[in-house]
Design an enzyme around this catalytic site. Sequence first.
Site, PDB file in Angstrom:
ATOM      1  N   HIS A  41      12.463  -3.366  -5.750  1.00  0.00           N
ATOM      2  CA  HIS A  41      11.496  -2.260  -5.755  1.00  0.00           C
ATOM      3  C   HIS A  41      10.258  -2.624  -4.934  1.00  0.00           C
ATOM      4  O   HIS A  41       9.837  -1.862  -4.059  1.00  0.00           O
ATOM      5  CB  HIS A  41      11.074  -1.894  -7.182  1.00  0.00           C
ATOM      6  CG  HIS A  41       9.869  -0.997  -7.184  1.00  0.00           C
ATOM      7  ND1 HIS A  41       9.958   0.368  -7.006  1.00  0.00           N
ATOM      8  CD2 HIS A  41       8.549  -1.272  -7.276  1.00  0.00           C
ATOM      9  CE1 HIS A  41       8.741   0.881  -7.000  1.00  0.00           C
ATOM     10  NE2 HIS A  41       7.866  -0.095  -7.161  1.00  0.00           N
ATOM     11  N   SER A  89      13.355   3.291  -3.720  1.00  0.00           N
ATOM     12  CA  SER A  89      14.121   2.175  -4.298  1.00  0.00           C
ATOM     13  C   SER A  89      15.069   2.632  -5.398  1.00  0.00           C
ATOM     14  O   SER A  89      15.688   1.809  -6.059  1.00  0.00           O
ATOM     15  CB  SER A  89      13.158   1.103  -4.831  1.00  0.00           C
ATOM     16  OG  SER A  89      12.301   1.647  -5.821  1.00  0.00           O
TER      17      SER A  89
HETATM   18 FE   LIG Z   1       5.795   0.095  -7.134  1.00  0.00          FE
END
Ligand SMILES: [Fe+2]
Length: 299
Positions: free
Chosen positions: A134, A202
Amino acid sequence: MSTANTAKLKEQFDAGLETRADFTIDQPMHRYGAVDHAVWKQLYTRQTALLEGRVCDEFLAGVRQLDLSADRVPSFDAINAQLTHATGWQIVAVPGLVPDRVFFEHLANRRFPVTWWMRRPDQLDYLQEPDCFHDLFGHVPLLINPVFADYIHAYGSAALAASDAGALPLLARLYWYTVEFGLIRDAASPNGVKIYGAGIVSSKGETLYSQLSDAPNRIGFDLERVMQTRYRIDTFQKTYFVIDDFAQLFDVAQTDFAPLLAKLAGEPALAAGDICETRDAGRIITRGTQEGWAIDGDV
Ligand SMILES: [Fe+2]
């Protein structure tokens, strides 16, 4: 974004990693095993394929420019060799979420904290807290874009100045609805939007949901409106705010936040899914069907 998770931090301290006063560590390359690299490769391959035609051009340019490795967890030092030269930013390894003030201090000094560890193979689709995929794949490609780089720097400086003033919830919403879950107008794309926020980029599920689903509201960006809107941390967003272009974020970066935060401090916030007919007039891109929305739980 940055509330300390003490259990995770304790786990990291117990792992024997030496953590500095600013919560940074040296990226422990020797600690990545075959499973970590395989998870990186799987997520990288899946997301780059899914994002083609859905994410903004600036993000894809950033991925290319940084030359992120597809097969292995990248070396932060190798990324910094490109990044610092381009925009003056560097990424720093951290054990996990860090306290707000520490986080803002890093941003105000053009350092972006990146969690070093990778999620497990059974966490490909959802993870409660940010991991290396992420933080790195989601956030870093736009740090090499000069306009976005200046925006996050300005944000960090404003948040640092405001962090003792009780204005953090307002600034947290701005970060959430831009850096994490921002959309950008693109007339040729479904619902007239592409993606740039790291929380979407992500995530396989939210990539598709934010652009294609009929459920959420999509509303043109307005700084005060965004700072007054609560958000979701446990479900997809009920509302996405859509910038016209990155120049709009450049304008936000020039804002004198202190008087604005003082003005908004006492005003009530809107729920995550609210549409304010008068205020949002002319900026509503899609009005959500609200299908699947949780009844409560806004942050
Ligand atoms: Fe973040």
